[in-house]
Design a protein around this motif. Structure first.
Motif, mmCIF file in Angstrom:
data_model
loop_
_atom_site.group_PDB
_atom_site.id
_atom_site.type_symbol
_atom_site.label_atom_id
_atom_site.label_comp_id
_atom_site.label_asym_id
_atom_site.label_seq_id
_atom_site.Cartn_x
_atom_site.Cartn_y
_atom_site.Cartn_z
ATOM 1 N N LEU A 35 0.826 -1.210 0.000
ATOM 2 C CA LEU A 35 0.000 0.000 0.000
ATOM 3 C C LEU A 35 0.859 1.258 0.000
ATOM 4 O O LEU A 35 0.508 2.263 -0.628
ATOM 5 C CB LEU A 35 -0.926 -0.004 1.217
ATOM 6 N N LEU A 36 1.997 1.208 0.688
ATOM 7 C CA LEU A 36 2.923 2.346 0.669
ATOM 8 C C LEU A 36 3.459 2.568 -0.739
ATOM 9 O O LEU A 36 3.561 3.713 -1.197
ATOM 10 C CB LEU A 36 4.070 2.106 1.649
ATOM 11 N N MET A 37 3.787 1.487 -1.447
ATOM 12 C CA MET A 37 4.249 1.604 -2.831
ATOM 13 C C MET A 37 3.154 2.187 -3.732
ATOM 14 O O MET A 37 3.426 3.002 -4.615
ATOM 15 C CB MET A 37 4.677 0.237 -3.371
ATOM 16 N N VAL A 38 1.902 1.760 -3.501
ATOM 17 C CA VAL A 38 0.774 2.294 -4.283
ATOM 18 C C VAL A 38 0.614 3.787 -4.031
ATOM 19 O O VAL A 38 0.382 4.574 -4.966
ATOM 20 C CB VAL A 38 -0.529 1.535 -3.942
ATOM 21 N N SER A 39 0.731 4.198 -2.766
ATOM 22 C CA SER A 39 0.609 5.628 -2.446
ATOM 23 C C SER A 39 1.753 6.425 -3.079
ATOM 24 O O SER A 39 1.555 7.562 -3.532
ATOM 25 C CB SER A 39 0.581 5.832 -0.927
ATOM 26 N N ASP A 40 2.950 5.838 -3.121
ATOM 27 C CA ASP A 40 4.075 6.510 -3.784
ATOM 28 C C ASP A 40 3.810 6.689 -5.271
ATOM 29 O O ASP A 40 4.098 7.743 -5.843
ATOM 30 C CB ASP A 40 5.366 5.702 -3.575
ATOM 31 N N LEU A 41 3.259 5.656 -5.902
ATOM 32 C CA LEU A 41 2.923 5.759 -7.326
ATOM 33 C C LEU A 41 1.830 6.799 -7.554
ATOM 34 O O LEU A 41 1.900 7.594 -8.502
ATOM 35 C CB LEU A 41 2.469 4.392 -7.852
ATOM 36 N N ALA A 42 0.816 6.802 -6.692
ATOM 37 C CA ALA A 42 -0.280 7.763 -6.836
ATOM 38 C C ALA A 42 0.224 9.192 -6.687
ATOM 39 O O ALA A 42 -0.175 10.092 -7.445
ATOM 40 C CB ALA A 42 -1.368 7.472 -5.802
ATOM 41 N N SER A 43 1.097 9.425 -5.716
ATOM 42 C CA SER A 43 1.666 10.760 -5.513
ATOM 43 C C SER A 43 2.456 11.207 -6.736
ATOM 44 O O SER A 43 2.349 12.354 -7.185
ATOM 45 C CB SER A 43 2.562 10.753 -4.271
ATOM 46 N N THR A 44 3.238 10.299 -7.292
ATOM 47 C CA THR A 44 4.042 10.614 -8.473
ATOM 48 C C THR A 44 3.169 10.910 -9.677
ATOM 49 O O THR A 44 3.401 11.878 -10.408
ATOM 50 C CB THR A 44 4.985 9.436 -8.789
ATOM 51 N N LEU A 45 2.142 10.089 -9.900
ATOM 52 C CA LEU A 45 1.267 10.273 -11.055
ATOM 53 C C LEU A 45 0.423 11.542 -10.928
ATOM 54 O O LEU A 45 -0.014 12.106 -11.940
ATOM 55 C CB LEU A 45 0.349 9.053 -11.212
ATOM 56 N N ALA A 46 0.201 12.000 -9.711
ATOM 57 C CA ALA A 46 -0.546 13.248 -9.513
ATOM 58 C C ALA A 46 0.295 14.476 -9.836
ATOM 59 O O ALA A 46 -0.255 15.545 -10.109
ATOM 60 C CB ALA A 46 -1.054 13.335 -8.076
ATOM 61 N N VAL A 47 1.621 14.328 -9.813
ATOM 62 C CA VAL A 47 2.510 15.488 -9.980
ATOM 63 C C VAL A 47 3.291 15.466 -11.289
ATOM 64 O O VAL A 47 3.256 16.424 -12.068
ATOM 65 C CB VAL A 47 3.504 15.573 -8.793
ATOM 66 N N LEU A 48 4.014 14.370 -11.536
ATOM 67 C CA LEU A 48 5.030 14.397 -12.591
ATOM 68 C C LEU A 48 4.487 14.474 -14.021
ATOM 69 O O LEU A 48 5.062 15.216 -14.840
ATOM 70 C CB LEU A 48 5.959 13.189 -12.447
ATOM 71 N N PRO A 49 3.447 13.744 -14.404
ATOM 72 C CA PRO A 49 2.970 13.881 -15.789
ATOM 73 C C PRO A 49 2.592 15.321 -16.132
ATOM 74 O O PRO A 49 2.946 15.822 -17.211
ATOM 75 C CB PRO A 49 1.752 12.953 -15.836
ATOM 76 N N ARG A 50 1.877 15.998 -15.218
ATOM 77 C CA ARG A 50 1.488 17.392 -15.467
ATOM 78 C C ARG A 50 2.720 18.302 -15.509
ATOM 79 O O ARG A 50 2.792 19.240 -16.310
ATOM 80 C CB ARG A 50 0.521 17.857 -14.363
ATOM 81 N N LEU A 51 3.692 18.042 -14.638
ATOM 82 C CA LEU A 51 4.914 18.837 -14.610
ATOM 83 C C LEU A 51 5.703 18.676 -15.912
ATOM 84 O O LEU A 51 6.169 19.653 -16.498
ATOM 85 C CB LEU A 51 5.757 18.424 -13.408
ATOM 86 N N LEU A 52 5.848 17.444 -16.390
ATOM 87 C CA LEU A 52 6.590 17.199 -17.630
ATOM 88 C C LEU A 52 5.851 17.783 -18.835
ATOM 89 O O LEU A 52 6.489 18.291 -19.768
ATOM 90 C CB LEU A 52 6.814 15.695 -17.815
ATOM 91 N N TRP A 53 4.537 17.712 -18.808
ATOM 92 C CA TRP A 53 3.730 18.324 -19.885
ATOM 93 C C TRP A 53 3.984 19.828 -19.937
ATOM 94 O O TRP A 53 4.102 20.417 -21.006
ATOM 95 C CB TRP A 53 2.260 18.022 -19.637
ATOM 96 N N LEU A 54 4.078 20.430 -18.765
ATOM 97 C CA LEU A 54 4.368 21.866 -18.682
ATOM 98 C C LEU A 54 5.771 22.170 -19.226
ATOM 99 O O LEU A 54 5.970 23.110 -19.993
ATOM 100 C CB LEU A 54 4.236 22.329 -17.226
#
Length: 323
Positions: free
Chosen positions: A65-84
């Protein structure tokens, strides 16, 4: 900052990293590399836990579950940041901004609560080893997981409701994602309630969770110091070392990020934004590495999988059962 002629903004503009706009393309290289490393590391640990029967225990369930939360946190931030960074896509709708904010902060609360649950797991393993399977079974682990999720939703949902009552006359957010305090600063009206609630959430997460973790480790240390053998003491402490390092990586950047919001005038804007991103991404990057190195079960299973893959690559007809 630009001032809108109307009080109800429908879109925000994410500025990125103030002062480093010209270097956005170059900055995308380390961030994209981090993105790939986070996906590979966390997915590898999850794959091992799901596929290896010996790792399907309540302790590894919480780790998954900790790994899932880490993935969720990353997917909430990095795709939008890289798109920018890649396409200069700075605009984000108000609703999209609030949704991103909810997921970022909710996942952060859930991750912190999971670290408390894992501290409880370590306490039971050290202080009540004979009753471990009775105290921390899958039912209890599931209840801890649901409590962690509930805590995230209960604490962060009012944050969004308080923001929705505001009108925004400034539209340029000097950030790479929709952070709560960065959006609050865009409001035209008084935001004292929003700021106070932000402090309340900080106390409930960083303050309360750290106190609970501290109590767990104080009891663990008390139990360990009573062991007569030095080797037994070191072995017992080693079982907690991975979790302890993860706590440091999770909470130290979070504390600095919170303080920079309150002392922003003393810190360069680009340093503050970079720190805010590292606060979210550093745990996701290093948690799989720490658990892969410090937990011998995961290290052994990972080596076994790699050896099996190499064997099959050399001899496609080879089967484990033929050994």
């Amino acid at each position: 900052m630009l001032i809108s002629n109307h009080s109800g903004a429908t879109t925000f503009t994410l500025l990125g990293i103030p002062g480093l706009e010209a270097q956005h393309l170059w900055l995308s290289i380390p961030f994209s590399t981090m993105f790939v490393a986070i996906l590979m590391g966390n997915c590898s640990i999850l794959f091992l836990i799901v596929t290896e029967p010996s790792l399907q225990t309540p302790m590894y369930f919480l780790l998954a579950l900790l790994m899932v939360s880490d993935l969720a946190s990353t997917l909430a931030v990095l795709p939008r940041l890289l798109w920018l960074f890649w396409f200069d896509a700075h605009e984000i709708s108000t609703k999209g901004c609030l949704v991103q904010m909810f997921f970022i902060h909710c996942v952060s609360v859930v991750r912190s609560a999971l670290l408390v649950a894992m501290a409880f797991d370590r306490y039971v393993a050290v202080c009540e080893p004979l009753r471990y399977n009775t105290i921390l079974n899958y039912t209890v682990a599931g209840q801890l997981a649901l409590a962690s999720l509930a805590k995230g939703v209960i604490l962060i949902l009012p944050m969004l409701l308080l923001l929705q009552r505001l009108t925004f006359c400034r539209t340029i957010i000097a950030h790479t994602y929709c952070d709560h305090m960065a959006v609050v600063k865009m409001a035209c009206a008084h935001t004292k309630v929003n700021r106070l609630y932000g402090v309340f959430v900080f106390i409930m997460v960083l303050g309360l969770d750290l106190v609970l973790i501290g109590i767990s480790y104080a009891l663990i240390l008390h139990a360990v110091l009573r062991l007569s053998s030095r080797d037994a003491t070191l072995k017992t402490l080693n079982t907690c070392s991975a979790h302890f390092f993860v706590i440091l990586i999770s909470y130290v950047p979070a504390l600095f990020s919170f303080l920079t919001h309150r002392l922003g005038h003393l810190i360069p804007p680009h340093a503050h934004i970079l720190l805010a991103n590292l606060y979210l991404l550093t745990p996701s990057l290093f948690n799989p590495i720490i658990y892969g190195i410090k937990m011998k079960e995961i290290r052994y299973k990972m080596a076994k999988c790699l050896c099996r893959r190499d064997t099959l690559a050399i001899n496609p007809g080879h089967k484990e059962g033929s050994e």
